[in-house]
Design an enzyme around this catalytic site. Structure first.
Site, PDB file in Angstrom:
ATOM      1  CE1 TYR A 157      11.600  27.730  35.011  1.00  0.00           C
ATOM      2  CE2 TYR A 157      11.067  27.940  32.681  1.00  0.00           C
ATOM      3  CZ  TYR A 157      10.745  27.498  33.944  1.00  0.00           C
ATOM      4  OH  TYR A 157       9.574  26.819  34.151  1.00  0.00           O
ATOM      5  CB  ALA A 159      20.266  26.062  30.759  1.00  0.00           C
ATOM      6  CB  SER A 160      17.261  24.865  35.067  1.00  0.00           C
ATOM      7  OG  SER A 160      15.951  25.390  34.899  1.00  0.00           O
TER       8      SER A 160
HETATM    9  P1  NDP Z   1       4.458  28.941  41.569  1.00  0.00           P
HETATM   10  O1  NDP Z   1       5.439  30.044  41.777  1.00  0.00           O
HETATM   11  O2  NDP Z   1       3.029  29.210  41.799  1.00  0.00           O
HETATM   12  O3  NDP Z   1       4.874  27.671  42.430  1.00  0.00           O
HETATM   13  C1  NDP Z   1       6.217  27.321  42.661  1.00  0.00           C
HETATM   14  C2  NDP Z   1       6.260  26.425  43.890  1.00  0.00           C
HETATM   15  O4  NDP Z   1       7.613  26.025  44.120  1.00  0.00           O
HETATM   16  C3  NDP Z   1       5.749  27.120  45.126  1.00  0.00           C
HETATM   17  O5  NDP Z   1       4.973  26.224  45.870  1.00  0.00           O
HETATM   18  C4  NDP Z   1       7.036  27.454  45.885  1.00  0.00           C
HETATM   19  O6  NDP Z   1       6.753  27.436  47.271  1.00  0.00           O
HETATM   20  C5  NDP Z   1       7.915  26.257  45.496  1.00  0.00           C
HETATM   21  N1  NDP Z   1       9.327  26.522  45.666  1.00  0.00           N
HETATM   22  C6  NDP Z   1      10.099  27.417  44.986  1.00  0.00           C
HETATM   23  N2  NDP Z   1      11.353  27.389  45.451  1.00  0.00           N
HETATM   24  C7  NDP Z   1      11.373  26.458  46.438  1.00  0.00           C
HETATM   25  C8  NDP Z   1      12.386  25.990  47.314  1.00  0.00           C
HETATM   26  N3  NDP Z   1      13.630  26.448  47.267  1.00  0.00           N
HETATM   27  N4  NDP Z   1      12.064  25.047  48.228  1.00  0.00           N
HETATM   28  C9  NDP Z   1      10.800  24.570  48.294  1.00  0.00           C
HETATM   29  N5  NDP Z   1       9.806  24.960  47.489  1.00  0.00           N
HETATM   30  C10 NDP Z   1      10.104  25.901  46.578  1.00  0.00           C
HETATM   31  O7  NDP Z   1       4.721  28.465  40.072  1.00  0.00           O
HETATM   32  P2  NDP Z   1       4.116  27.251  39.197  1.00  0.00           P
HETATM   33  O8  NDP Z   1       3.072  26.533  39.903  1.00  0.00           O
HETATM   34  O9  NDP Z   1       3.827  27.824  37.887  1.00  0.00           O
HETATM   35  O10 NDP Z   1       5.418  26.339  39.046  1.00  0.00           O
HETATM   36  C11 NDP Z   1       5.398  24.929  39.223  1.00  0.00           C
HETATM   37  C12 NDP Z   1       6.338  24.286  38.209  1.00  0.00           C
HETATM   38  O11 NDP Z   1       5.812  24.530  36.896  1.00  0.00           O
HETATM   39  C13 NDP Z   1       7.758  24.867  38.217  1.00  0.00           C
HETATM   40  O12 NDP Z   1       8.693  23.817  38.094  1.00  0.00           O
HETATM   41  C14 NDP Z   1       7.793  25.741  36.972  1.00  0.00           C
HETATM   42  O13 NDP Z   1       9.095  25.852  36.432  1.00  0.00           O
HETATM   43  C15 NDP Z   1       6.865  24.958  36.051  1.00  0.00           C
HETATM   44  N6  NDP Z   1       6.314  25.735  34.932  1.00  0.00           N
HETATM   45  C16 NDP Z   1       5.447  26.796  35.146  1.00  0.00           C
HETATM   46  C17 NDP Z   1       4.945  27.517  34.082  1.00  0.00           C
HETATM   47  C18 NDP Z   1       3.996  28.675  34.241  1.00  0.00           C
HETATM   48  O14 NDP Z   1       3.680  29.360  33.238  1.00  0.00           O
HETATM   49  N7  NDP Z   1       3.488  28.947  35.420  1.00  0.00           N
HETATM   50  C19 NDP Z   1       5.319  27.179  32.695  1.00  0.00           C
HETATM   51  C20 NDP Z   1       6.205  26.071  32.580  1.00  0.00           C
HETATM   52  C21 NDP Z   1       6.673  25.383  33.668  1.00  0.00           C
HETATM   53  P3  NDP Z   1       7.416  28.390  48.387  1.00  0.00           P
HETATM   54  O15 NDP Z   1       7.640  29.740  47.777  1.00  0.00           O
HETATM   55  O16 NDP Z   1       6.381  28.376  49.481  1.00  0.00           O
HETATM   56  O17 NDP Z   1       8.662  27.689  48.773  1.00  0.00           O
END
Ligand code: NDP
Length: 261
Positions: A157, A159-160
């Protein structure tokens, strides 16, 4: 002074079915933006659209997996069809995986990069022709504190998100000639479904107690940064301190991190 009006802006946002993406979509719709919201869970997207129905803006949805080229194309086509173009692309969708590198198989790093990096890069590539013709265009890439300082049990994660950071810095310079801004949002611990949706959990560090922020707070800060044309925000104070300490003394931070491995 605002550099960009939210009202009337045409926005494509990924990962809008929960957490930060959902909160950001609603904040933007409240401000009068016209959105295409993308995620896999169709029922959640339907709920989101219904919730936005009474707001000044509007939400159209595309259900699908953004790692699939067809889904990305449908999202771009939806922006062109419903709104005649695109002004702001928000690459927010992301997944994590937790546990030591030595216990993970090669599929884990590949899937994390497919969602967090390759899909973001390819959607940006696909959106570029529309963004070039957009009104005060912007790309918003959601990274993480871990895109500034990597931590144990999150090697793939981290690294990404470092990759997202590097890509964003490079395109910020390249896209300047098209007048496309690039904003990187690096959240810290935020209350969302993220930690329940990790691909795999084979271990995790016992971090000192810290209080998460709400997804609404991160969304509010993100939208304000979009308005003001910022390049980088870290909407989590303890995370800011971590990044600052790491810059000041990476060796000290390395020693500290060993405790959690
Ligand atoms: P959530 O898990 O609540 O949301 C992630 C979202 O990404 C969901 O809407 C999910 O929808 C969507 N998603 C995941 N995989 C796919 C896919 N293959 N295709 C389409 N949609 C996808 O997490 P967050 O809101 O926390 O995450 C949002 C961003 O914030 C991410 O990039 C995360 O890395 C980043 N982040 C979050 C932190 C935290 O503490 N929460 C901290 C630092 C960064 P669905 O499953 O319906 O496809």
């Amino acid at each position: 002074m605002a550099r960009r009006e939210i009202k009337g802006s045409r926005v494509l946002i990924t990962g809008a079915s929960s957490g930060i993406g959902r909160a950001a979509a609603l904040e933007l719709a409240r401000g009068g933006a016209k959105l295409v919201a993308v995620a896999r869970r169709e029922d959640r997207l339907k709920q989101l659209k219904e919730e936005a129905a009474g707001m000044e803006g509007r939400i159209e949805t595309v259900a699908g997996d953004i790692t699939e080229p067809g889904c990305r194309q449908r999202a771009i086509d939806a922006a062109a069809m419903h709104y005649g173009g695109l002004d702001i692309l928000i690459n927010n969708a992301g997944v994590g995986a937790m546990g030591l590198f030595e216990h993970a198989d090669p599929a884990r790093v590949r899937r994390v990069f497919e969602v967090n990096f390759f899909a973001l890069v390819e959607l940006t590539r696909l959106a570029l022709p529309l963004l070039k013709k957009g009104e005060r265009p912007m790309v918003v890439n959601v990274s993480s504190i871990l895109g500034h300082r990597a931590v144990p049990h999150s090697s793939e994660y981290s690294a990404s998100k470092f990759a997202v950071q590097g890509f964003s810095e490079a395109i910020r310079a390249e896209f300047a000639r098209h007048k496309i801004d690039v904003l990187v949002v690096s959240p810290g611990t935020t209350e969302t479904e993220f930690f329940d949706s990790v691909l795999e959990r084979t271990g995790e560090p016992a971090w000192p107690k810290h209080t998460p922020v709400s997804s609404e707070e991160v969304a509010r800060r993100m939208v304000e940064a979009i308005r003001r044309g910022k390049h980088e925000i870290i909407p989590y104070f303890p995370g800011k301190i971590l990044c600052w300490l790491n810059r000041l003394s990476p060796g000290l931070m390395d020693r500290y991190m060993k405790r959690f491995a």
